[in-house]
Design an enzyme around this catalytic site. Structure first.
Site, PDB file in Angstrom:
ATOM      1  N   GLU A 773       0.878  -1.178   0.000  1.00 55.82           N
ATOM      2  CA  GLU A 773       0.000   0.000   0.000  1.00 55.82           C
ATOM      3  C   GLU A 773       0.906   1.216   0.000  1.00 55.82           C
ATOM      4  OE1 GLU A 773      -3.157   0.323   2.877  1.00 55.82           O
ATOM      5  OE2 GLU A 773      -3.102  -1.850   3.109  1.00 55.82           O
ATOM      6  N   CYS A 807      -1.923   8.472   4.139  1.00 55.39           N
ATOM      7  CA  CYS A 807      -1.853   8.264   2.694  1.00 55.39           C
ATOM      8  C   CYS A 807      -3.172   8.653   2.042  1.00 55.39           C
ATOM      9  CB  CYS A 807      -1.452   6.845   2.357  1.00 55.39           C
ATOM     10  SG  CYS A 807      -2.385   5.624   3.238  1.00 55.39           S
TER      11      CYS A 807
END
Ligand SMILES: Cc1cc2nc3c(=O)[nH]c(=O)nc-3n(C[C@H](O)[C@H](O)[C@H](O)COP(=O)(O)OP(=O)(O)OC[C@H]3O[C@@H](n4cnc5c(N)ncnc54)[C@H](O)[C@@H]3O)c2cc1C
Length: 1010
Positions: A773, A807
């Site tokens: 990720e 993020c």
């Protein structure tokens, strides 16, 4: 079908001869005969008119009727009304009307809106758009006395002359900045001044000017406390108090001098305790202690109101001067119910209308028994409630000036008329303000009038008989019902762990205590939970980002040689862990979740201190960690058993999952518990040993996770925590015995891992799988129909939450040209009003960034931005911590570096677009595809975003961070990552190999029965 103009006249025009079938309500208290008698009297006095909203004269009733029959239509109609004021272009109005209400298949399109005659020409569109706007404005004027106090003055005079007092409510946008809070304060001061001048010459009206305690002022102001501060937040009562009280004092000083009365409106349930506290604290101050015209609204639908009234009565006793209590049923029932249920919190409101009504009646009695301490005011449009108040007062022998009735301007005019005819004091709640901010108010009133539970609907639309309307609220036979939230298939038992409700005082106290406990342990040396391995790397010192000279903890780190040892032990433990039963591994994960719950506050406190997260964000990380443990445990139970494929006779095909092998988990620091918990627990529950490398920026949190899992029952060797830097991560990834790498972090490191993992090492027997990720350059689109209050607060929280170090954080806002300037103006003020500081303080909204390296990198980008674009605002923060003030650049071009590169800090690039298509192409113009958001009230724009916004997680009309396990499985694609979504149903299958076993079951002509 409801009857058209359905007010049935039979009960009020034939009082002396009750129609067949109408009976006295069940008598459940000695007051009932009086209630019924008075109710009939009031009904008779109200006869002959319908409330304005239900009148055929201007509102054909078509819309209201349709809304009441069809809840989907009602939603569409109210949403359209809500968006209307923000659209200036007539063509756009027509287009939106079509989007919301279809293309002419409802009666509205024939008559009401005048759209039938609409031609495709611009001229036609303009005419119709204007007609629509006029209709809605007309409706709004039913409830809003005027755009300004000056404009409202003639109406107020008229009300007074007709025996109605009033309470002014200044409508406004949601307050999202100090500047806007100051403006609301100034508007209040100005309104009081103008109104006092206006009423000075009015003739005397004794009924409206005197009660049992003496004279009462002609001017009354209802104040929305949330409009007086952008920082009204129950998590920080002290900060909220200071911020509100500073602005209230000039209003009160003026009100005392005039005099005028000032009443606090009551708002959403989570601010109730805070408003009561602000009220009692402020009016106990020596300057305001003797002021007898302060008051507050209390909501009968709130379970704590009885307790609040008792508390207030004792407080008034000590204070020595009276207050007004305005008892209402409450206007936020629907939205509060949704918000509390969404968060998994116990709902503090009654869930049945009859309970609210019964509580109102009980509280009426209490208030009317204490009239030496309070001035009772009753806000209701319900005939039964009105009659009950009268009956209670009568039973107590109170003179009528002792209490007053209050109703909303534009609602229940027949009852307004009845109450004044009955010789009672009536005050109307009279909103003043522009149409735009008035829309939210209008929609609330429309909802109230058309709700299934509304008395007015029952009376005027459904023509219920008087016996039903006057029936007492009977509580017997009620059972508690808690509707279940929807769950993903196969996960019926999973519920998200609720985040802490810091509106509850005990939660705040617990957090302060936990911080104090953690503070006592700061600076200690800890031994990492590495399964008995003695780590030989240097000691890592973890520092508090808010006070860099403070050492949070010291931990030995791993050396590359330790990696070899750890992997060897994991390989040894592999088979025994694989062979544990599913139940056993599931139980261990659940035990870990239980331990986390037990230590939740302390772990949250460690995270606040080690990572600089504000309270709510740190607590949310804990909740998410618990969710991962529970979700993956439950999901593995679903997946673990072999599944038969096909049903053909004579063969048995079964799909099985087996663990892949030793898993390396390389975790980030920004969600230092949740993300590693997710990756580690997914690998463990599916039967893989794990070597876990927490980030060197959050080693203590990694240490606590490993400790907790060990305590829950994960054996030595099966999990080994190796704190360390990039060299440890790289050694792990390259190790030939590693089968899977689960990584969350930056794009550059992720791509490096993918490359390293793809290189076959000597002795390697398995192709490594990498789940990565990575980053994002996430955008929020704000179109011209967006609700700006929501859009700005959503953008601000998405780009400044955890100082932009998520993020999922927003780093670009793409705003339609039509609202670009006003968006920037309000955004700037909102950013300047943010509280940046030490996250240990509960009121802090933005804390420091993780370390000096991060701070310098973000500051470099800010310098780049200054060269490339227009600096709109740069938050300046001083202090010892690694702070970066939230910074916004305007007029950013798509080619600018601040529009393309991930910054990982509180920096926002604002770009302009002239259409939704352009906005979407700008949004998609980076290499990332992680999160994205759209604020819009145009169904077609939202639909287009569904189709074209290329991100892993798209959020509509809400902030773009804070994904919840199972409800919003999280993860991106393109350069944002590879692998299935975390917290989703495909995630676990990445940690297993799939095997299929096919057996021929036909032997000697015989097969077992199917
Ligand atoms: C002067 C004035 C000031 C006001 N100030 C405030 C204020 O500060 N804060 C505020 O919140 N409201 C305020 N209100 C609004 C007021 O709460 C509503 O107008 C009122 O609730 C409507 O009640 P009713 O008795 O007129 O109607 P009814 O039709 O008898 O009652 C409707 C009310 O019942 C309650 N209800 C509906 N469904 C349920 C259910 N399933 N379970 C439990 N309860 C349910 C809700 O409170 C709903 O509003 C004010 C009203 C007036 C007149």
């Amino acid at each position: 079908m409801f009857q058209q103009n359905a007010r049935s006249v039979y009960w009020w025009c034939s009082f002396n001869s009750l129609p067949v079938g109408v009976q006295m309500p069940t008598i459940s208290s000695p007051l009932e005969p009086a209630v019924y008698r008075i109710g009939e009297q009031l009904a008779r006095l109200s006869a002959g008119s319908t409330p304005t909203l239900f009148e055929r004269r201007w509102w054909s009733q078509t819309a209201l009727n349709l809304a009441m029959q069809d809840s989907r239509f009602k939603t569409q109609l109210f949403r359209f009304i809500d968006v209307l004021p923000s659209v200036t272009d007539d063509e756009e109005v027509v287009a939106l009307a079509r989007e919301y209400m279809g293309d002419g298949d409802t009666p509205l399109f024939g008559g009401q809106w005048g759209l039938k005659a609409l031609s495709a020409t611009n001229f036609g569109a303009r005419l119709s758009g204007k007609a629509i706007r006029n209709q809605v404005e007309h409706m709004a004027r039913t409830f809003i006395v005027g755009a300004t106090v000056k404009e409202a003055a003639p109406q107020l005079t008229d009300l007074w002359q007709h025996g109605r007092a009033w309470s002014i409510d200044l409508l406004g946008e949601a307050t999202i900045s100090d500047h806007e809070a100051d403006r609301y304060r100034d508007r209040c001061v100005e309104a009081l001044t103008l109104l006092a001048r206006e009423v000075a010459s009015w003739p005397s009206y004794p009924l409206l000017e005197r009660d049992h305690l003496g004279p009462i002022p002609r001017v009354q102001l209802s104040v929305k406390i949330s409009a007086l501060s952008p920082h009204l937040d129950p998590i920080d009562p002290e900060g909220s108090y200071q911020s509100v009280a500073t602005r209230l004092r000039p209003i009160l000083d003026l009100a005392m001098g005039l005099p005028a009365s000032v009443i606090f409106d009551m708002e959403q349930a989570d601010t109730k305790a805070l408003l009561v506290e602000i009220f009692t604290r402020l009016f106990a101050e020596p300057s305001y202690r003797a002021y007898p015209y302060a008051g507050l609204a209390l909501q009968a639908y709130h379970r704590e109101t009885e307790r609040d009234i008792e508390g207030l009565l004792s407080w008034v006793h000590r204070r020595g001067s009276p207050i007004t209590i305005r008892l209402v049923k409450g206007a936020y029932w629907d939205s509060d119910m949704i918000r509390y249920r969404q968060r998994g919190w116990a709902v503090p409101l009654f869930e049945r209308k009859v309970e609210t009504d019964a509580n109102y009646e009980a509280l009426t009695h209490r208030m009317l028994s204490q009239t030496s301490l309070i001035r009772p005011a009753f806000g209701t449009h319900n005939l039964r409630t009105l009659a009950h108040i009268e009956a209670v007062a009568e039973s107590l022998g109170l003179p009528p000036e002792t209490w007053e009735y209050q109703m909303i301007f534009g609602m229940a005019e027949p009852f307004q008329h009845a109450i004044t005819q009955y010789g009672r004091r009536l005050r109307l709640y009279t909103p003043v303000g522009d149409l735009l901010p008035g829309m939210a108010y209008l929609v609330r009133r429309l909802l109230e009038n058309t709700s299934n539970e509304s008395f007015l609907r029952k009376e005027y639309m459904e023509s219920q008989p008087l016996s039903t309307l006057l029936a007492p609220p009977v509580l017997e036979g009620l059972t508690q019902k808690h509707p279940l939230a929807s769950q993903p298939a196969g996960m019926q038992e999973f519920r998200n762990e609720p985040q802490r409700d810091f509106a509850i005082a005990d939660s705040r106290v617990a957090m302060q205590r936990a911080l104090a406990t953690v503070r006592l342990q700061l600076g200690r040396q800890w031994t990492p939970s590495s399964g008995g391995l003695r780590l030989t790397g240097p000691v890592i010192e973890s520092r508090n980002p808010a006070h860099p000279d403070e050492v949070v903890g010291r931990l030995s780190s791993a050396s590359p040689e330790d990696v070899e040892q750890a992997v060897r032990r994991a390989v040894q433990a592999r088979e025994s862990w694989r062979d544990r039963t599913t139940e056993r591994r599931v139980d261990i994960m659940r035990a870990a979740a239980a331990l986390m719950r037990t230590r939740r506050d302390e772990l949250t406190a460690w995270e606040i201190v080690e990572c600089g997260k504000p309270w709510r964000e740190a607590d949310a990380d804990l909740a998410e960690a618990i969710d991962f443990l529970e979700f993956y445990a439950g999901d593995w139970r679903r997946l673990a058993s072999p599944r038969r494929l096909g049903h053909e006779p004579g063969e048995l095909n079964q799909r099985l999952y087996s663990p892949r092998g030793v898993t390396a988990v390389i975790a980030p620091w920004n969600f230092p518990l949740a993300i590693p918990t997710g990756m580690v627990s997914a690998a463990l529950v599916t039967g893989n040993p794990v070597i876990f490398k927490p980030s060197e920026r959050s080693p203590m949190m990694g240490h606590w996770l490993a400790e907790l899992l060990r305590e829950a029952g994960v054996p030595d060797g099966v999990l080994c925590c190796l704190p360390g830097g990039p060299d440890i991560g790289q050694t792990l990834v390259r190790h030939p015995e590693i089968a899977t790498v689960a990584f969350t972090g930056s794009k550059d490191v992720g791509l490096g891992i993918l490359k390293d993992a793809g290189t076959l090492m000597p002795g390697q027997h398995m192709v490594k799988r990498v789940l990565a990720e990575m980053g994002g350059k996430n955008a929020i689109i704000v179109d011209e129909t967006a609700d700006l209050d929501d859009a700005i607060t959503g953008v601000v929280s998405s780009f400044t939450g955890y100082a932009g170090q998520k993020c999922s954080a927003c780093s670009r806002a793409i705003v339609h040209a039509a609202i670009y300037d006003s968006f920037l103006e309000r955004l700037k003020e909102a950013v300047l009003s943010l509280r940046v500081g030490n996250p240990e303080e509960p009121g802090t909204q933005v804390g420091p960034v993780i370390d000096r390296r991060a701070q310098s990198k973000i500051q470099e980008y800010i310098e780049i931005g200054k060269q490339e674009a227009r600096l709109l605002v740069e938050g300046i923060v001083t202090g010892p911590g690694w702070y970066v003030g939230p910074t916004v650049f305007a007029d950013v071009a798509p080619t600018h570096r601040v529009a393309q590169e991930e910054i990982f800090g509180p920096v926002l690039a604002v770009m302009k677009a002239t259409s939704i298509q352009e906005a979407l192409s700008l949004a998609n113009s980076t290499a990332y595809a992680l999160t994205g958001g759209v604020y819009s009230r145009s169904p077609s724009n939202l639909e287009l975003a569904w189709q074209r916004f290329d991100v892993g997680n798209l959020y509509l009309n809400r902030p773009i961070t804070g994904a919840l396990v199972a409800r919003q499985p999280f993860g991106g694609h393109r350069l944002s990552g590879i692998g299935a979504k975390a917290g989703g149903e495909e995630y676990l299958t990445q940690f297993v190999v799939t095997r299929v076993v096919s057996e021929q079951t036909l032997r000697r002509g015989f097969a077992p029965p199917e």
